[in-house]
Design an enzyme around this catalytic site. Structure first.
Site, PDB file in Angstrom:
ATOM      1  N   CYS A 159       0.955  -1.182   0.016  1.00  0.00           N
ATOM      2  CA  CYS A 159      -0.204  -0.132   0.099  1.00  0.00           C
ATOM      3  C   CYS A 159       0.822   1.011  -0.172  1.00  0.00           C
ATOM      4  O   CYS A 159       1.916   1.329   0.564  1.00  0.00           O
ATOM      5  CB  CYS A 159      -0.854   0.118   1.059  1.00  0.00           C
ATOM      6  SG  CYS A 159      -1.943  -1.345   1.486  1.00  0.00           S
TER       7      CYS A 159
ATOM      8  N   ARG B  72       4.274  -0.262  -4.724  1.00  0.00           N
ATOM      9  CA  ARG B  72       4.146  -0.884  -3.268  1.00  0.00           C
ATOM     10  C   ARG B  72       2.689  -1.573  -3.230  1.00  0.00           C
ATOM     11  O   ARG B  72       2.471  -2.321  -2.184  1.00  0.00           O
ATOM     12  CB  ARG B  72       3.762   0.256  -2.382  1.00  0.00           C
ATOM     13  CG  ARG B  72       5.147   1.035  -2.143  1.00  0.00           C
ATOM     14  CD  ARG B  72       5.008   2.267  -1.168  1.00  0.00           C
ATOM     15  NE  ARG B  72       4.760   1.946  -0.217  1.00  0.00           N
ATOM     16  CZ  ARG B  72       5.275   1.599   0.831  1.00  0.00           C
ATOM     17  NH1 ARG B  72       6.865   1.870   0.513  1.00  0.00           N
ATOM     18  NH2 ARG B  72       5.251   1.171   2.157  1.00  0.00           N
TER      19      ARG B  72
ATOM     20  N   TRP C  65      -2.676  -2.945  -1.659  1.00  0.00           N
ATOM     21  CA  TRP C  65      -2.426  -4.335  -1.775  1.00  0.00           C
ATOM     22  C   TRP C  65      -3.224  -4.863  -0.797  1.00  0.00           C
ATOM     23  O   TRP C  65      -2.676  -4.788   0.565  1.00  0.00           O
ATOM     24  CB  TRP C  65      -0.895  -4.566  -1.658  1.00  0.00           C
ATOM     25  CG  TRP C  65      -0.290  -5.934  -1.832  1.00  0.00           C
ATOM     26  CD1 TRP C  65      -0.132  -6.578  -3.031  1.00  0.00           C
ATOM     27  CD2 TRP C  65      -0.037  -6.969  -0.763  1.00  0.00           C
ATOM     28  NE1 TRP C  65       0.445  -7.813  -3.111  1.00  0.00           N
ATOM     29  CE2 TRP C  65       0.451  -7.904  -1.639  1.00  0.00           C
ATOM     30  CE3 TRP C  65      -0.207  -6.965   0.562  1.00  0.00           C
ATOM     31  CZ2 TRP C  65       0.805  -9.273  -1.009  1.00  0.00           C
ATOM     32  CZ3 TRP C  65       0.315  -7.951   1.094  1.00  0.00           C
ATOM     33  CH2 TRP C  65       0.789  -9.072   0.253  1.00  0.00           C
TER      34      TRP C  65
ATOM     35  N   ASN D 276      -1.663   2.402   5.657  1.00  0.00           N
ATOM     36  CA  ASN D 276      -0.874   1.336   5.267  1.00  0.00           C
ATOM     37  C   ASN D 276      -0.322   0.495   6.574  1.00  0.00           C
ATOM     38  O   ASN D 276      -0.221   0.824   7.490  1.00  0.00           O
ATOM     39  CB  ASN D 276       0.369   1.869   4.493  1.00  0.00           C
ATOM     40  CG  ASN D 276       1.417   0.912   4.331  1.00  0.00           C
ATOM     41  OD1 ASN D 276       1.387  -0.150   4.178  1.00  0.00           O
ATOM     42  ND2 ASN D 276       2.828   1.322   4.359  1.00  0.00           N
ATOM     43  N   GLY D 277      -0.668  -0.840   6.417  1.00  0.00           N
ATOM     44  CA  GLY D 277      -0.318  -1.793   7.413  1.00  0.00           C
ATOM     45  C   GLY D 277      -1.372  -2.607   8.000  1.00  0.00           C
ATOM     46  O   GLY D 277      -2.120  -2.693   7.042  1.00  0.00           O
TER      47      GLY D 277
ATOM     48  N   GLU E 201      17.447 -17.955  -7.039  1.00  0.00           N
ATOM     49  CA  GLU E 201      17.051 -16.596  -7.311  1.00  0.00           C
ATOM     50  C   GLU E 201      16.322 -16.645  -8.896  1.00  0.00           C
ATOM     51  O   GLU E 201      15.483 -15.802  -9.179  1.00  0.00           O
ATOM     52  CB  GLU E 201      18.266 -15.693  -7.374  1.00  0.00           C
ATOM     53  CG  GLU E 201      17.835 -14.281  -7.940  1.00  0.00           C
ATOM     54  CD  GLU E 201      16.915 -13.682  -7.120  1.00  0.00           C
ATOM     55  OE1 GLU E 201      16.623 -14.137  -6.129  1.00  0.00           O
ATOM     56  OE2 GLU E 201      16.413 -12.572  -7.737  1.00  0.00           O
TER      57      GLU E 201
ATOM     58  N   LYS F  35      12.448 -15.468  -9.851  1.00  0.00           N
ATOM     59  CA  LYS F  35      12.476 -14.556 -10.681  1.00  0.00           C
ATOM     60  C   LYS F  35      11.616 -15.353 -11.978  1.00  0.00           C
ATOM     61  O   LYS F  35      10.448 -14.417 -12.265  1.00  0.00           O
ATOM     62  CB  LYS F  35      13.363 -14.227 -11.675  1.00  0.00           C
ATOM     63  CG  LYS F  35      14.532 -13.515 -10.993  1.00  0.00           C
ATOM     64  CD  LYS F  35      14.107 -11.945 -10.737  1.00  0.00           C
ATOM     65  CE  LYS F  35      13.235 -11.636  -9.428  1.00  0.00           C
ATOM     66  NZ  LYS F  35      14.102 -11.489  -8.250  1.00  0.00           N
TER      67      LYS F  35
ATOM     68  N   GLU G  17       7.840 -15.606 -10.370  1.00  0.00           N
ATOM     69  CA  GLU G  17       7.005 -14.554  -9.909  1.00  0.00           C
ATOM     70  C   GLU G  17       6.411 -13.746 -11.025  1.00  0.00           C
ATOM     71  O   GLU G  17       5.522 -12.950 -10.973  1.00  0.00           O
ATOM     72  CB  GLU G  17       7.883 -13.449  -8.741  1.00  0.00           C
ATOM     73  CG  GLU G  17       8.987 -12.764  -9.268  1.00  0.00           C
ATOM     74  CD  GLU G  17       9.820 -12.155  -8.243  1.00  0.00           C
ATOM     75  OE1 GLU G  17       9.085 -11.664  -7.091  1.00  0.00           O
ATOM     76  OE2 GLU G  17      10.880 -12.122  -8.331  1.00  0.00           O
TER      77      GLU G  17
ATOM     78  N   HIS H 154      17.737 -37.367  -5.344  1.00  0.00           N
ATOM     79  CA  HIS H 154      17.150 -38.073  -4.241  1.00  0.00           C
ATOM     80  C   HIS H 154      15.697 -37.529  -4.120  1.00  0.00           C
ATOM     81  O   HIS H 154      14.949 -37.467  -3.232  1.00  0.00           O
ATOM     82  CB  HIS H 154      17.635 -37.037  -2.960  1.00  0.00           C
ATOM     83  CG  HIS H 154      19.075 -37.662  -2.886  1.00  0.00           C
ATOM     84  ND1 HIS H 154      19.422 -39.014  -2.411  1.00  0.00           N
ATOM     85  CD2 HIS H 154      20.477 -36.831  -2.827  1.00  0.00           C
ATOM     86  CE1 HIS H 154      20.767 -38.739  -2.517  1.00  0.00           C
ATOM     87  NE2 HIS H 154      21.444 -37.615  -2.645  1.00  0.00           N
TER      88      HIS H 154
ATOM     89  N   LYS I  51       6.034  -4.616  -3.905  1.00  0.00           N
ATOM     90  CA  LYS I  51       7.509  -4.282  -3.810  1.00  0.00           C
ATOM     91  C   LYS I  51       7.829  -4.343  -2.408  1.00  0.00           C
ATOM     92  O   LYS I  51       8.819  -4.975  -2.184  1.00  0.00           O
ATOM     93  CB  LYS I  51       7.791  -3.105  -4.496  1.00  0.00           C
ATOM     94  CG  LYS I  51       9.242  -2.587  -4.768  1.00  0.00           C
ATOM     95  CD  LYS I  51      10.059  -3.608  -5.655  1.00  0.00           C
ATOM     96  CE  LYS I  51      11.388  -3.343  -5.393  1.00  0.00           C
ATOM     97  NZ  LYS I  51      12.074  -4.404  -6.309  1.00  0.00           N
TER      98      LYS I  51
HETATM   99  C1  F6R Z   1      11.472 -10.965  -5.411  1.00  0.00           C
HETATM  100  C2  F6R Z   1      11.429  -9.857  -4.325  1.00  0.00           C
HETATM  101  C3  F6R Z   1      11.309 -10.275  -2.945  1.00  0.00           C
HETATM  102  C4  F6R Z   1      12.086  -9.271  -2.102  1.00  0.00           C
HETATM  103  C5  F6R Z   1      11.562  -9.452  -0.580  1.00  0.00           C
HETATM  104  C6  F6R Z   1      12.457  -8.566   0.396  1.00  0.00           C
HETATM  105  O1  F6R Z   1      11.847 -10.334  -6.674  1.00  0.00           O
HETATM  106  O2  F6R Z   1      11.737  -8.512  -4.763  1.00  0.00           O
HETATM  107  O3  F6R Z   1      11.237 -11.451  -2.683  1.00  0.00           O
HETATM  108  O4  F6R Z   1      13.387  -9.616  -2.231  1.00  0.00           O
HETATM  109  O5  F6R Z   1      10.155  -9.250  -0.498  1.00  0.00           O
HETATM  110  O6  F6R Z   1      12.486  -7.346   0.215  1.00  0.00           O
HETATM  111  P1  F6R Z   1      13.427  -6.406   0.862  1.00  0.00           P
HETATM  112  O7  F6R Z   1      14.668  -6.615   0.199  1.00  0.00           O
HETATM  113  O8  F6R Z   1      13.189  -5.064   0.329  1.00  0.00           O
HETATM  114  O9  F6R Z   1      13.482  -6.646   2.272  1.00  0.00           O
END
Ligand code: F6R
Length: 610
Positions: free
Chosen positions: A2, A27, A74, A99-100, A482, A486, A489, A505, A605
């Site tokens: 949010c 956000r 969000w 937000n929260g 990673e 990617k 997501e 395994h 984000k």
């Molecule tokens: C994936 C991604 C998330 C963040 C996670 C932590 O692409 O961006 O998995 O890495 O939400 O966020 P930060 O680094 O801001 O604590």
């Protein structure tokens, strides 16, 4: 999660609010809304979907006013519907954006219902709207009403309230979620993040937990938890408004992938001299702390957690110190045993991730030698609350899928690893060799980016698949993790990463022609073992896509595509460079599948809720 924006001005604030929301959309983006005071009437527009939908609604039914609040959501409580979208209004008296998460919302709701308040949404936010309204009905002004209401709240919040009874001011409060005040000329603003306000001002004040701010066109007054006036430092942001524009790129994610050489160079710049690390860059307390470190405990979430897993190799193998890495949401509830001389390291792009922040706060009370942050946002709570920190200099990362933040975290963690190693017996000669290797990373990443046309072709083999496996060994196993994150997501293809030695395994049972298998194969001590693991896949009819070192001895053949990585990548550099083609692969798969690359479904984000 949010984003909130608010403004008080002697002109119409709606364009400021909508532009701010657009810049905060990373956000959260399932619904958006705005409310302004026009005369003494609250006018509101809300829409499900992105800010463009709200923009259209405002074009269809214009509204304007000099005092306003806005929100991009969000969903946490209640579906993403129009009636759950913010701002929420209490009895046509006041409007709020939040937000929260209010953890005690259920009991507060019962209490408010008993008093006759009607609820029109499933959100926890509406509870706060009624609580503040209830206080104003008892005769308090807006500031006093908000101060009283927040005493009832448990949980995390950043909120802004606007009242018909007081047409000149907005009141904001912060607990656990970021709030920044922007200072303009004859107008002032509030937002979740400076990015929302960069078109209007560069001068900011950051609220601290417990703070309440009262804002008018002419000024801002800030009060602490006890209601005492406090001064919060005014900082000048060096970010430019167009740092958060896409420019020539189709998506922020692509732009951010291509920004990596610069971001990595910036993260290294001024941190080393004469191929030696400048320890002072970790802060004045760092040297005394590094001398005493006996072990390291890294905590983070998501992509940042993967960076921590790579750092484990830098710290255990490079510095010879035991290192444990775990996800923050588990760590914070596990009552970890803290040994003498343990350095706690939190890694976070945003520095506002709720679980990581809670873990840091827990660690501060748990007898660690010290706490350190690796973070991309200098004004974040994580940075402010850690003993020492090293900033990544990735610049604003807008794409929800983290790219340049990850690789800059790796380079910062490598620097930290070298600094720790220096206190644990690393020779000057090796230190210089490591730093030289790090300084060469931006060039190697530049070369890796040139693989894009070939990667675009490979992407076609993934676009119609439902699953994919990613394999790596040693420090490139977290790189495979990673890569899988990617892909899932942004393309919504189910992807899992395995340490290649684990395949036999269990997961080998999944392998068939419909399950592409991606492998990262640098030329390191494990490459021969990796090759045997890849043969296990090929023998089961699996289709392999391998990013390989030119000297790894892996040649393309039936069922095995091979893309040659740049020459001479050292083990320290490999995680950084091999990440890049995996980012591009997921980007191009998502592009073919037509998903929303920058704002994938159900995600946000900055995860400022637990
Ligand atoms: C994936 C991604 C998330 C963040 C996670 C932590 O692409 O961006 O998995 O890495 O939400 O966020 P930060 O680094 O801001 O604590």
């Amino acid at each position: 999660m949010c984003g909130i924006v608010a403004a008080a001005a002697q002109r119409d604030v709606v364009p400021i609010l909508v532009e701010g929301l657009r810049r905060l959309e990373y956000r959260g983006y399932d619904s958006a809304g705005v409310a302004v005071l026009t005369g003494d009437e609250i006018q509101r527009r809300r829409r499900v979907g992105k800010v463009t939908e709200l923009d259209q609604a405002i074009l269809d039914q214009p509204l304007q006013g000099g005092l306003g609040i806005a929100h991009t959501r969000w969903a946490t409580h209640g579906e993403p519907t129009e009636h759950n979208a913010h701002p929420h209004i209490s009895e046509d008296n006041l409007a709020i954006v939040h937000n929260g998460i209010i953890e005690n919302h259920a009991e507060l709701k019962e209490m408010l219902k008993a008093k006759g308040y009607r609820f029109e949404s499933e959100t926890d936010t509406e509870v706060v709207a009624h609580l503040v309204n209830d206080q104003t009905k008892q005769g308090k002004d807006l500031l006093a009403a908000v101060q009283a209401a927040i005493h009832e709240l448990q949980g995390a919040y950043a909120l802004v309230v606007m009242s018909k009874a007081d047409t000149s001011r907005l009141v904001a409060a912060r607990m656990g979620c970021p709030v920044v005040v922007g200072l303009g000329e004859g107008e002032n603003y509030i937002a979740s993040d400076v990015q929302a306000l960069l078109t209007e001002t560069r001068r900011f004040q950051f609220l601290e937990d417990g703070d309440v701010a009262e804002m008018t066109v002419s000024g801002v007054r800030i009060f602490d938890t006890d209601g005492n006036p406090v001064e919060r430092k005014i900082s000048e942001s060096s970010l430019s408004a167009d740092a958060v524009e896409k420019g020539e790129y189709a998506h922020y994610m692509l732009k951010e992938i291509f920004e990596q050489p610069r971001a990595l160079a910036d993260t290294l710049s001024e941190r080393v001299a004469g191929n030696r690390i400048l320890e002072a860059v970790f802060g004045p307390k760092a040297q005394a702390i590094f001398e005493k470190v006996k072990r390291v405990h890294i905590v983070a979430c998501g992509t940042s957690y993967h960076a921590g897993l790579v750092a484990q190799y830098y710290i255990e193998q490079g510095a010879g110190l035991p290192c444990r890495v775990e996800v923050a949401s588990e760590y914070r509830y596990r009552n970890p045993v803290v040994s003498e001389g343990a350095l706690f390291i939190a890694i976070s792009q945003s520095g506002e991730t709720a679980d990581t922040l809670a873990a840091l706060r827990y660690a501060k009370e748990s007898g660690y030698l010290a706490t350190a942050a690796i973070c991309n946002v200098p004004e974040s709570s994580l940075v402010r609350e850690s003993d020492i920190c090293l900033m990544t200099r990735a610049g604003p990362e807008i794409g929800v899928a983290s790219t340049k933040a990850f690789t800059t975290q790796l380079v910062a963690l490598a620097l930290l690893g070298v600094a720790l190693a220096r206190h644990n017996g690393m020779t000057d000669r090796i230190e210089r060799a490591y730093i030289r290797q790090l300084l060469h990373v931006p060039v190697l990443v530049e070369h890796a980016l040139k693989l894009e046309p070939q990667i675009r072709e490979w992407a076609k083999h993934f676009a119609d698949k439902r699953h994919a496996l990613f394999l790596g060994r040693g420090p490139t196993y977290p790189v495979a993790m990673e890569g899988a994150l990617k892909l899932k997501e942004i393309s919504y293809i189910h992807a899992e990463a395995y340490a290649a030695g684990e395949l036999k395994h269990g997961p080998l049972a999944l392998v068939d022609a419909e399950m592409p298998v991606v492998a990262v194969a640098p030329n390191n001590a494990l490459v021969e073992k990796l090759k045997s693991n890849l043969e296990e896949v090929r023998a089961r009819g699996g289709r392999l896509f391998i990013f390989a070192d030119p000297d790894a001895g892996i040649e393309p053949s039936e069922g095995m595509e091979v893309m040659t990585m740049p020459d001479h990548i050292e083990p320290l550099q490999a995680p950084l460079v091999y990440t890049v083609p995996l980012q591009l692969l997921s980007y191009h798969v998502a592009l073919i599948r037509g998903t929303d690359v920058d704002q994938p479904r159900n995600l946000a984000k900055s995860v400022t809720v637990e």
